[in-house]
Design an enzyme around this catalytic site. Sequence first.
Site, PDB file in Angstrom:
ATOM      1  N   GLU A  53      17.351  52.238  34.114  1.00  0.00           N
ATOM      2  CA  GLU A  53      15.818  52.327  33.956  1.00  0.00           C
ATOM      3  C   GLU A  53      15.760  53.819  33.457  1.00  0.00           C
ATOM      4  OE1 GLU A  53      15.699  49.796  37.686  1.00  0.00           O
ATOM      5  OE2 GLU A  53      17.173  51.525  36.757  1.00  0.00           O
ATOM      6  N   CYS A  79      15.135  50.668  42.254  1.00  0.00           N
ATOM      7  CA  CYS A  79      15.343  51.131  43.494  1.00  0.00           C
ATOM      8  C   CYS A  79      14.024  51.716  44.033  1.00  0.00           C
ATOM      9  CB  CYS A  79      16.397  52.040  43.479  1.00  0.00           C
ATOM     10  SG  CYS A  79      16.432  53.471  42.464  1.00  0.00           S
ATOM     11  N   CYS A  88      13.896  54.487  40.873  1.00  0.00           N
ATOM     12  CA  CYS A  88      13.635  54.156  39.317  1.00  0.00           C
ATOM     13  C   CYS A  88      12.159  53.609  39.293  1.00  0.00           C
ATOM     14  CB  CYS A  88      14.554  53.027  39.142  1.00  0.00           C
ATOM     15  SG  CYS A  88      16.060  54.127  38.817  1.00  0.00           S
ATOM     16  N   THR A 165      56.662  33.660  41.919  1.00  0.00           N
ATOM     17  CA  THR A 165      56.341  34.947  41.620  1.00  0.00           C
ATOM     18  C   THR A 165      57.266  35.723  41.476  1.00  0.00           C
ATOM     19  OG1 THR A 165      55.815  35.658  43.862  1.00  0.00           O
ATOM     20  CG2 THR A 165      54.114  34.557  42.845  1.00  0.00           C
ATOM     21  N   ARG A 188      41.679  44.965  37.284  1.00  0.00           N
ATOM     22  CA  ARG A 188      41.978  45.984  38.092  1.00  0.00           C
ATOM     23  C   ARG A 188      40.786  47.259  37.909  1.00  0.00           C
ATOM     24  NH1 ARG A 188      48.158  48.290  37.651  1.00  0.00           N
ATOM     25  NH2 ARG A 188      49.214  46.574  38.566  1.00  0.00           N
ATOM     26  N   ASP A 204      59.157  47.830  45.210  1.00  0.00           N
ATOM     27  CA  ASP A 204      58.782  48.046  43.610  1.00  0.00           C
ATOM     28  C   ASP A 204      58.311  49.625  43.217  1.00  0.00           C
ATOM     29  OD1 ASP A 204      59.125  45.263  43.213  1.00  0.00           O
ATOM     30  OD2 ASP A 204      57.037  44.943  43.161  1.00  0.00           O
ATOM     31  N   LEU A 208      50.297  51.006  40.658  1.00  0.00           N
ATOM     32  CA  LEU A 208      49.250  50.353  40.659  1.00  0.00           C
ATOM     33  C   LEU A 208      47.957  51.065  40.279  1.00  0.00           C
ATOM     34  CD1 LEU A 208      49.890  48.525  44.120  1.00  0.00           C
ATOM     35  CD2 LEU A 208      49.703  47.427  42.017  1.00  0.00           C
ATOM     36  N   GLY A 297      52.518  40.944  47.926  1.00  0.00           N
ATOM     37  CA  GLY A 297      53.624  39.926  48.020  1.00  0.00           C
ATOM     38  C   GLY A 297      53.002  38.680  48.771  1.00  0.00           C
TER      39      GLY A 297
END
Length: 367
Positions: A53, A79, A88, A165, A188, A204, A208, A297
Amino acid sequence: MQIDRYTSMALENARQALRISSPNPRVGCVLTAPDGALLGQGHTQHRGGPHAEIMALHDAAAKGNSVAGATAYVTLEPCSHHGRTGPCCDALIAAGIKKVVVSIQDPNPLVAGQGIARLRAAGIEVEVGPGATESRELNIGFFSRMIRKTPWVRMKMAASLDGKTALMNGQSQWITGEAARTDGHAWRARSCAVLTGIGTVLEDNPRLDVRLVDTPRQPHLVVVDSRLETPLDAHLFIAGRALYIYAAERNDVKKAALEARGAVVTYLPGPNNKVDLAAMLRDLAQREVNELHVEAGHKLNGSLLREGLVDEVLLYMAPKLLGTAQGMASFGPLESLADAIDLQFLSTEMLGNDLRVLARIAGRDQF
């Protein structure tokens, strides 16, 4: 309920906050004159920044447009409390807004209808409902955290057509193609936090983080590490990103070493010296995690599914057959087909040669 063009515009503004506003909801606002002319628009900014807003009011002012007597289309109830910003609803009242069209009431107990009530008390006409489904879906994690007190858990997997996988030797890069991997990074980027297990960390050594799409913020990282085996030189330590490690077995020496690297270590022991995953989700909600994106996993995936903690599955399927290999999730064996985890397909889309399937655990969105 039919959505008018201005609510559609407000929803499109809200989508622009997808990777920006966490942990605040994604909200859009459009201001129109009595004759329907567009006066201003905006969306919620970063944490602590202006809400939708305020951005719309600023946009109108920058264009030299008066908003006295205007209609505001807002995708979430304005809000009514003092948080990191001011209320707001008070800003809309002070601006002389005549009518407010609200898509859906804010589930935050600090608001929960009070913003609408304050607008009406000031003599402003308020309509509630247009775009409610779309706004709730866009903010499904925020609604989950406010109502269930847990994040919305989305499990991402990349698999062959026969549901594998990784090879038995652990090799998994890359089963899917570049388009699917880029899309995975976009999912992600919209999350508050990415969750993985210690097995993935040790095998691995992943980062990430979000690399393949532009993002103004990196989601937090969460590691389920029952015995605190996370290496101190792991790639997951990234400056400016919160790292939460949950353990079951006490090791205060290792805990101190990990925290010296910037991690936050929490002991949440459950059965069999494993992390209490349900308690972990409640703790993450208290840390303002709305959407939790799981990239783990088959063992941790299986545990989350077995305990009924997954809300949605994001699956990328490659046109390959891997035969004897690691599966997507280890749970069961089931004794009856009636015990299967039922899902509902939400969407399918081709990404290069791969198929993206978004499916929801049946009934998980009923809160």
